[in-house]
Design an enzyme around this catalytic site. Structure first.
Site, PDB file in Angstrom:
ATOM      1  N   CYS A 263       2.112   3.157   1.931  1.00 57.44           N
ATOM      2  CA  CYS A 263       2.324   3.539   3.328  1.00 57.44           C
ATOM      3  C   CYS A 263       1.332   2.814   4.235  1.00 57.44           C
ATOM      4  O   CYS A 263       1.691   1.946   5.005  1.00 57.44           O
ATOM      5  CB  CYS A 263       2.134   5.036   3.498  1.00 57.44           C
TER       6      CYS A 263
HETATM    7  N1  SAJ Z   1      -8.551   5.887   2.607  1.00 55.99           N
HETATM    8  C1  SAJ Z   1      -9.847   5.456   2.897  1.00 55.99           C
HETATM    9  N2  SAJ Z   1     -10.598   6.164   3.785  1.00 55.99           N
HETATM   10  C2  SAJ Z   1     -10.107   7.300   4.393  1.00 55.99           C
HETATM   11  C3  SAJ Z   1      -8.783   7.721   4.098  1.00 55.99           C
HETATM   12  C4  SAJ Z   1      -8.025   7.001   3.200  1.00 55.99           C
HETATM   13  O1  SAJ Z   1     -10.320   4.448   2.364  1.00 55.99           O
HETATM   14  O2  SAJ Z   1     -10.835   7.905   5.182  1.00 55.99           O
HETATM   15  C5  SAJ Z   1      -7.725   5.117   1.673  1.00 55.99           C
HETATM   16  C6  SAJ Z   1      -7.265   5.952   0.491  1.00 55.99           C
HETATM   17  O3  SAJ Z   1      -8.215   5.904  -0.553  1.00 55.99           O
HETATM   18  C7  SAJ Z   1      -5.963   5.261   0.110  1.00 55.99           C
HETATM   19  C8  SAJ Z   1      -5.416   4.769   1.440  1.00 55.99           C
HETATM   20  O4  SAJ Z   1      -6.534   4.728   2.334  1.00 55.99           O
HETATM   21  O5  SAJ Z   1      -6.213   4.155  -0.714  1.00 55.99           O
HETATM   22  C9  SAJ Z   1      -4.303   5.662   2.024  1.00 55.99           C
HETATM   23  O6  SAJ Z   1      -4.814   6.951   2.053  1.00 55.99           O
HETATM   24  P1  SAJ Z   1      -4.008   8.186   2.721  1.00 55.99           P
HETATM   25  O7  SAJ Z   1      -4.922   9.364   2.713  1.00 55.99           O
HETATM   26  O8  SAJ Z   1      -3.418   7.801   4.010  1.00 55.99           O
HETATM   27  O9  SAJ Z   1      -2.896   8.527   1.637  1.00 55.99           O
HETATM   28  P2  SAJ Z   1      -1.361   8.173   1.441  1.00 55.99           P
HETATM   29  O10 SAJ Z   1      -1.066   6.784   1.823  1.00 55.99           O
HETATM   30  O11 SAJ Z   1      -0.989   8.642   0.076  1.00 55.99           O
HETATM   31  O12 SAJ Z   1      -0.576   9.179   2.364  1.00 55.99           O
HETATM   32  C10 SAJ Z   1      -0.409   8.921   3.693  1.00 55.99           C
HETATM   33  C11 SAJ Z   1      -0.417  10.302   4.310  1.00 55.99           C
HETATM   34  N3  SAJ Z   1      -1.778  10.753   4.303  1.00 55.99           N
HETATM   35  C12 SAJ Z   1      -2.330  11.640   5.142  1.00 55.99           C
HETATM   36  O13 SAJ Z   1      -1.817  11.934   6.198  1.00 55.99           O
HETATM   37  C13 SAJ Z   1      -3.611  12.291   4.711  1.00 55.99           C
HETATM   38  C14 SAJ Z   1       0.287  10.146   5.574  1.00 55.99           C
HETATM   39  O14 SAJ Z   1      -0.307   9.135   6.317  1.00 55.99           O
HETATM   40  C15 SAJ Z   1       1.736   9.878   5.271  1.00 55.99           C
HETATM   41  O15 SAJ Z   1       2.386  11.135   5.170  1.00 55.99           O
HETATM   42  C16 SAJ Z   1       1.939   9.122   3.993  1.00 55.99           C
HETATM   43  O16 SAJ Z   1       0.843   8.254   3.851  1.00 55.99           O
HETATM   44  C17 SAJ Z   1       3.241   8.376   4.108  1.00 55.99           C
HETATM   45  O17 SAJ Z   1       4.093   8.621   3.250  1.00 55.99           O
HETATM   46  O18 SAJ Z   1       3.421   7.631   5.058  1.00 55.99           O
END
Ligand code: SAJ
Length: 424
Positions: A263
């Site tokens: 995503c």
């Molecule tokens: N990450 C960081 N620092 C942060 C947050 C995340 O480095 O502060 C990294 C994570 O380790 C990961 C990536 O970014 O590798 C994405 O993390 P994420 O928490 O956005 O997780 P996803 O991609 O599984 O889920 C996201 C959803 N997450 C949240 O809202 C918390 C949301 O954006 C969407 O519902 C989903 O993608 C989607 O399906 O689009």
């Protein structure tokens, strides 16, 4: 309203299967269309493969005949609603790859009949539903708003999130016209507590891409801060922990080894690509992508620096990487930055092994590896233990006790104040 509608779900992955279960739980008959025959077979046997779905729920619903799985589209005429949850990846040049959406839409158009609602849930650029799907569907000779209905309702699944599920996560819905909107809102309202209608499918598409762009940009901001703190000899984790004590006007994000998943590293580039059509450069998206994609290289450089301080040349270094999933407490390693870090360190000649309780083995990015058992001997074997994913189930005090040197790219050991630990 009486749940007598037959619901089709195209794509039984981390979005489609939980959705199918939620609809079947309130009595809708669900026909899943899953192109992967092994997955279709597992659903037929009531065998769950999506962590966010409860095994016994799926088994029960399948045994009641409320969920069935096909691999083809011949049963589309039986469906009153067809929800599309297929991947929308990027090409290698970071441009949208709508092949799955287009193929599925063409198949549906071949079987489309009056009275059906088609709803796209896949994350995509504003315009996909109306500019790509609508012409294909009307190629059937049926007219939207009169014969059939077309909507966009972006999925909002956060894999592994125990608090927010398909049922209690507010859902945005846009229709190609008022009739489609009304039907789509009525449909989604049957199983989702809060449904938010917007004026068009383009608005609904942009809502979702904005949500993910918001995350990508904020993650890039703290990653950039980590790069600067490294130069300034400051502890970015201390700075951020202190900054997030502010009770208003801020939201916690933390640096990491990069951004994985299907995503956040992907969706914003759908918007970037579309904006160019309007002669508009989305600078934040480009910059965020550039910084986030640079992080694995930064982790590699930091690891080499630590090895150098230990007087261990990379070609003789033994590195244990903890965690290859793209984020904690799940087993998904798509676009995982940890695997990129492993690849870079192997290219430097180091002997690299990994341990991940959620990923027993992986084949990805030219690598095929198996998780090694996490033992005191393994920890002391490593010149460097590199924490790439901060799974909650790992015993960090125990790890610090047996490791010789730790590079922590997630800040999960920052409160131990151990001299063995180097933080990103
Ligand atoms: N990450 C960081 N620092 C942060 C947050 C995340 O480095 O502060 C990294 C994570 O380790 C990961 C990536 O970014 O590798 C994405 O993390 P994420 O928490 O956005 O997780 P996803 O991609 O599984 O889920 C996201 C959803 N997450 C949240 O809202 C918390 C949301 O954006 C969407 O519902 C989903 O993608 C989607 O399906 O689009």
């Amino acid at each position: 309203m009486d749940h007598s509608a037959v619901v089709g779900v195209v794509g039984l992955g981390y979005v489609g299967l939980p959705f199918a279960v939620e609809k079947a739980k309130v009595g809708f008959r669900v026909i899943g269309i899953e192109q992967n025959p092994r997955r279709a077979e597992r659903v037929r046997r009531g065998e769950n493969y999506i962590p966010d779905v409860r095994d016994e729920e799926l088994k029960e619903l399948v045994s009641q005949g409320l969920i069935v799985a096909e691999t083809g589209f011949e049963r589309v005429p039986e469906m009153d609603v067809i929800v599309i949850c297929v991947p929308t990846p990027l090409t290698r040049n970071l441009t949208p790859d709508l092949q799955y959406v287009e193929r599925v839409t063409r198949e549906i158009a071949r079987h489309l009949r009056p009275g059906q609602l088609v709803s796209l849930e896949s994350t995509t650029y504003p315009g996909t539903t109306e500019e790509v799907m609508l012409p294909i569907l009307e190629g059937s000779g049926l007219k939207v708003e009169q014969d059939f209905f077309l909507a966009h309702s972006p999925e909002r699944v956060d894999p592994g999130n125990k608090r927010y599920t398909t049922k209690n996560t507010t859902k945005v819905v846009g229709g190609v016209g008022p009739e489609s909107l009304e039907v789509a809102v009525a449909f989604y309202s049957q199983t989702i507590e809060q449904v938010v209608p917007v004026s068009s499918t383009k608005a609904a598409e942009l809502v979702k891409v904005f949500e993910n762009t918001f995350r990508a940009v904020n993650i890039a901001l703290v990653n950039e801060l980590a790069l600067l703190c490294d130069r300034m000899g400051l502890n970015v984790w201390e700075v951020l922990d202190a900054a997030f004590t502010k009770p208003f006007g801020i939201m916690p994000f933390y640096p990491g080894p990069g951004v994985g998943g299907h995503c956040i590293p992907v969706d914003p580039h759908y918007l970037e690509w579309k904006a160019k059509e309007y002669n508009f450069n989305t600078h934040f998206i480009a910059l965020a992508g550039e910084i986030n994609r640079k992080m694995p290289e930064f982790v590699r450089e930091k690891a080499l620096r630590v090895l150098n301080e230990l007087a261990v040349p990379p070609s003789r270094a033994r590195i244990l990487v903890l965690g290859v999933a793209y984020k904690k407490d799940i087993g998904d390693y798509r676009e995982s930055p940890a695997i990129e870090v492993i690849r870079l360190l192997k290219n430097d000649g180091a002997e690299v092994v990994y341990h991940d309780p959620f990923v027993p083995r992986f084949t990805h990015g030219g690598l095929a590896m198996e998780s090694v058992p996490l033992t005191p001997e393994r920890l002391s074997w490593a010149d460097l233990v590199l924490i790439a994913t901060d799974h909650s189930s790992l015993d960090y005090p125990w790890i610090l006790q047996h490791a010789r040197k730790v590079l922590d790219t997630r800040g999960v050991t920052r409160h131990f104040k151990s001299s063995k630990v180097v933080l990103l």
